[in-house]
Design an enzyme around this catalytic site. Sequence first.
Site, short mmCIF file in Angstrom:
data_model
loop_
_atom_site.label_atom_id
_atom_site.label_comp_id
_atom_site.label_asym_id
_atom_site.label_seq_id
_atom_site.Cartn_x
_atom_site.Cartn_y
_atom_site.Cartn_z
N ARG A 1 15.89 -18.93 2.72
CA ARG A 1 15.60 -18.87 1.28
C ARG A 1 16.45 -17.72 0.70
O ARG A 1 16.41 -16.61 1.23
CB ARG A 1 14.10 -18.58 1.08
CG ARG A 1 13.65 -18.60 -0.36
CD ARG A 1 12.13 -18.54 -0.48
NE ARG A 1 11.56 -17.31 0.03
CZ ARG A 1 10.25 -17.01 -0.02
NH1 ARG A 1 9.39 -17.89 -0.55
NH2 ARG A 1 9.81 -15.88 0.45
N TYR B 1 12.61 -10.19 -10.92
CA TYR B 1 11.24 -9.78 -10.66
C TYR B 1 11.21 -8.32 -10.17
O TYR B 1 10.51 -7.47 -10.74
CB TYR B 1 10.59 -10.71 -9.62
CG TYR B 1 9.33 -10.14 -9.04
CD1 TYR B 1 8.19 -10.00 -9.82
CD2 TYR B 1 9.29 -9.67 -7.73
CE1 TYR B 1 7.04 -9.41 -9.30
CE2 TYR B 1 8.15 -9.10 -7.20
CZ TYR B 1 7.03 -8.97 -7.99
OH TYR B 1 5.91 -8.38 -7.48
N LEU C 1 -5.40 -15.44 -18.80
CA LEU C 1 -5.71 -16.62 -17.98
C LEU C 1 -4.51 -17.56 -17.83
O LEU C 1 -4.69 -18.74 -17.51
CB LEU C 1 -6.94 -17.37 -18.52
CG LEU C 1 -8.23 -16.56 -18.58
CD1 LEU C 1 -9.39 -17.44 -19.08
CD2 LEU C 1 -8.60 -15.96 -17.22
N HIS D 1 3.21 -18.73 -1.22
CA HIS D 1 3.02 -17.72 -0.17
C HIS D 1 2.72 -18.35 1.19
O HIS D 1 2.09 -19.40 1.29
CB HIS D 1 1.92 -16.74 -0.57
CG HIS D 1 2.35 -15.87 -1.70
ND1 HIS D 1 1.63 -15.70 -2.84
CD2 HIS D 1 3.47 -15.13 -1.86
CE1 HIS D 1 2.28 -14.89 -3.66
NE2 HIS D 1 3.40 -14.53 -3.09
N ILE E 1 -5.03 -10.31 -6.57
CA ILE E 1 -5.29 -8.92 -6.16
C ILE E 1 -6.21 -8.23 -7.18
O ILE E 1 -7.12 -7.48 -6.81
CB ILE E 1 -3.96 -8.15 -5.99
CG1 ILE E 1 -3.06 -8.89 -5.01
CG2 ILE E 1 -4.22 -6.72 -5.52
CD1 ILE E 1 -1.62 -8.37 -4.96
N ASN F 1 3.15 -7.58 1.80
CA ASN F 1 2.68 -8.97 1.62
C ASN F 1 1.16 -9.06 1.53
O ASN F 1 0.48 -9.12 2.57
CB ASN F 1 3.22 -9.84 2.75
CG ASN F 1 4.70 -10.10 2.58
OD1 ASN F 1 5.50 -9.17 2.58
ND2 ASN F 1 5.08 -11.35 2.41
N ASP G 1 -7.19 -10.29 -19.56
CA ASP G 1 -6.38 -11.31 -18.88
C ASP G 1 -6.20 -12.48 -19.83
O ASP G 1 -7.16 -12.89 -20.51
CB ASP G 1 -7.11 -11.77 -17.60
CG ASP G 1 -6.19 -12.45 -16.60
OD1 ASP G 1 -6.11 -11.99 -15.46
OD2 ASP G 1 -5.54 -13.46 -16.97
#
Length: 326
Positions: free
Chosen positions: A281, A141, A34, A189, A13, A170, A32
């Site tokens: 799940r 999370y 990485l 995903h 994103i 999503n 970042d």
Amino acid sequence: MRKILVTGGAGYIGSHTVRALLDRGCDVAVADNLSKGYRENVPAGRLHELDINDGAALSELMRQAQFDAVVHFAGYIAVGESMREPGRYFENNVGGSLSLLSAMSEAGIRRIVFSSTAAVYGNPAATPIEEDFPIQPLSPYGESKVIVERMLRWFDEIHGIASVSLRYFNASGADPEGRLGELHDPETHLIPLVLRAAITGEPITIFGNDYDTPDGTCIRDYIHVNDLAQAHILALEYLMAGGATEQFNVGTGAGYSVMDIIRAVEQVTGKKVPYVIGPRRPGDPAALVAASEKLRQTLRWKPEYRDPVTIVEHAWNFARRRGHGR
Ligand code: UDP
């Protein structure tokens, strides 16, 4: 020209949002480490390879440039992993955000857009989900994002840092021009996994078909990553105009089942998707669909891509170009 610092801008994103910011004429720097993102997702000369837990490195970066605002993506995203390794999620998502906020208050940066999640609502009592529904995350999370949202309120109250928390549904699809797309390792995903099943012929497992939904499979609100990126641009404009700390859902308000996605992939690829039905799940609610009026009305956001077939088409263009995983 606005100067914007994007943490996690090498990820899925984040990288789409960096393109949208550059298209808007912003000057963008990406921080970042990485660990999950990809160097090639960031345009040349914009990547600062650093860990947001490294407060000294962040402060140094903020001294070099006078940022008008921060867009904060950097964080771990896997619900299942967080159930096994909660400490990593609190360390990285909460600790990293705290380090970032401390550096911001020291540097005098007073605006932040934060990647939050629909997981803050847990298993909602009703659908569509409104922003003032109970906050009751079901995983470390989700909890890590709730804690950061709470910290943000206090950093506003005490240090005057205004924030917008965007609670993503999503995220899906890819840059329509095929430059960027979704690439997680391992991939968990739905859309990339269904595409992979179509390509390889290896069946995907549907996590339960005995939910209380019309076809028995789970319903989700799939939001195109470019529409998600636009929400960040609008949130930044809102903050630059003096907007107060807020939380918004980012979803289209329309729900599609796992079977709907499989059918969309079959339509787009012209291939049969092999699948098997597996157990549910743990932690998956039957339906998660956003009420998106607050975002539409307050920020004038309007999703451009609402049809799952278009979303899948863009994801397919990227998957074909890149191969179906690493
Ligand atoms: N799903 C599935 N099989 C998979 C991966 C996902 O049936 O291999 C289902 C999952 O149970 C959920 C939906 O697809 O109902 C979307 O899952 P994803 O992990 O993409 O996003 P989440 O909703 O968990 O954020």
